[in-house]
Write an enzyme that holds these catalytic residues in place. Structure first.
Site, mmCIF file in Angstrom:
data_model
loop_
_atom_site.group_PDB
_atom_site.id
_atom_site.type_symbol
_atom_site.label_atom_id
_atom_site.label_comp_id
_atom_site.label_asym_id
_atom_site.label_seq_id
_atom_site.Cartn_x
_atom_site.Cartn_y
_atom_site.Cartn_z
ATOM 1 N N ARG A 67 46.753 34.923 41.659
ATOM 2 C CA ARG A 67 45.365 34.274 41.483
ATOM 3 C C ARG A 67 45.305 33.160 42.575
ATOM 4 O O ARG A 67 44.151 33.000 43.056
ATOM 5 C CB ARG A 67 45.537 33.488 40.179
ATOM 6 C CG ARG A 67 45.291 34.698 38.976
ATOM 7 C CD ARG A 67 44.954 34.051 37.548
ATOM 8 N NE ARG A 67 44.886 34.890 36.656
ATOM 9 C CZ ARG A 67 45.889 35.089 35.460
ATOM 10 N NH1 ARG A 67 46.832 34.551 35.559
ATOM 11 N NH2 ARG A 67 45.480 35.750 34.681
ATOM 12 N N HIS A 99 29.668 30.026 28.834
ATOM 13 C CA HIS A 99 30.613 30.883 27.811
ATOM 14 C C HIS A 99 29.826 31.138 26.750
ATOM 15 O O HIS A 99 28.906 30.164 26.113
ATOM 16 C CB HIS A 99 31.960 29.910 27.629
ATOM 17 C CG HIS A 99 32.406 30.682 26.549
ATOM 18 N ND1 HIS A 99 33.565 31.655 26.888
ATOM 19 C CD2 HIS A 99 32.819 30.544 25.237
ATOM 20 C CE1 HIS A 99 34.103 32.118 26.038
ATOM 21 N NE2 HIS A 99 33.869 31.517 24.714
#
Length: 212
Positions: A87, A131
């Protein structure tokens, strides 16, 4: 935290044009359809947000967000996470691309990857995420399905600053959405998305005004 109903979003919520005369340089990250990306572009076009989208970064080659970017004549850059073993390597490439385009604030508009300290350190307190739940409830993937399974009566969406912990960080704005008895994930998602498109541009303006 600022929590609002849709009817209060305009004109009560300040726009970035009210807090700064200098256009904000945004980099947007998306993994899917890019509807929140387009909501930001529309807010800029209609004068709600005094900003410029410098680049769209997408990690899914099939993401419709790239098609939307082309429609808006905004450069789209594919950075496929599958090409990176770690990542941190992915985030290094993202940071390099954002810096190349002079980005000041990063907007994660449906970005379905966990970020690392590499990205957070490059843009401290200047990364915003949206979100589909009323955080801190229902973090992570499947937030809408989680809400239906929990049989809650109200869910919604949250815009927040990004921290290393998933779906955490300072909450900038929230909007509540009722969960109806016959809701499916698709019907609830559609209603939540309407509110996402309303509050994301306003939350960006709030974040910038708080930082100045």
């Amino acid at each position: 935290m600022t929590s609002v109903s849709p009817s209060l979003l305009s004109p009560d919520i300040p726009t970035h044009s009210q807090v700064s005369s200098k256009p904000l340089k945004l980099g947007i990250m998306a993994s899917g359809s890019g509807s929140n990306f387009e909501a930001v572009a529309e807010a800029i076009q209609n004068g709600q947000l005094n900003a410029e989208i410098q680049v769209l970064i997408y990690n899914n080659p099939d993401a419709y967000a790239a098609v939307r970017a082309d429609k808006w004549n905004i450069k789209a850059v594919l950075i496929n996470h599958r090409d990176y073993k770690h990542r941190e390597e992915l985030d290094k490439q993202i940071v390099q691309t954002l810096h190349q385009h002079g980005v000041e604030w990063v907007i994660m508009a449906g970005w379905m990857r966990l970020v690392t300290q590499v990205l957070i350190d490059a843009f401290p307190q200047k990364i915003i995420n949206i979100h589909p739940s009323l955080l801190p409830s229902f973090k992570g993937v499947g937030a809408i399905e989680q809400a239906i399974e929990a049989q809650v009566k109200i869910t919604g969406c949250t815009v927040h600053l990004v921290s290393l912990e998933m779906d955490s960080g300072k909450i900038l704005m929230q909007a509540a959405v009722p969960v109806l008895p016959d809701d499916t994930p698709e019907t609830l998602h559609n209603r939540i998305q309407i509110q996402e498109h309303r509050i994301l541009p306003a939350a960006i303006a709030i974040a910038v005004s708080n930082e100045q």
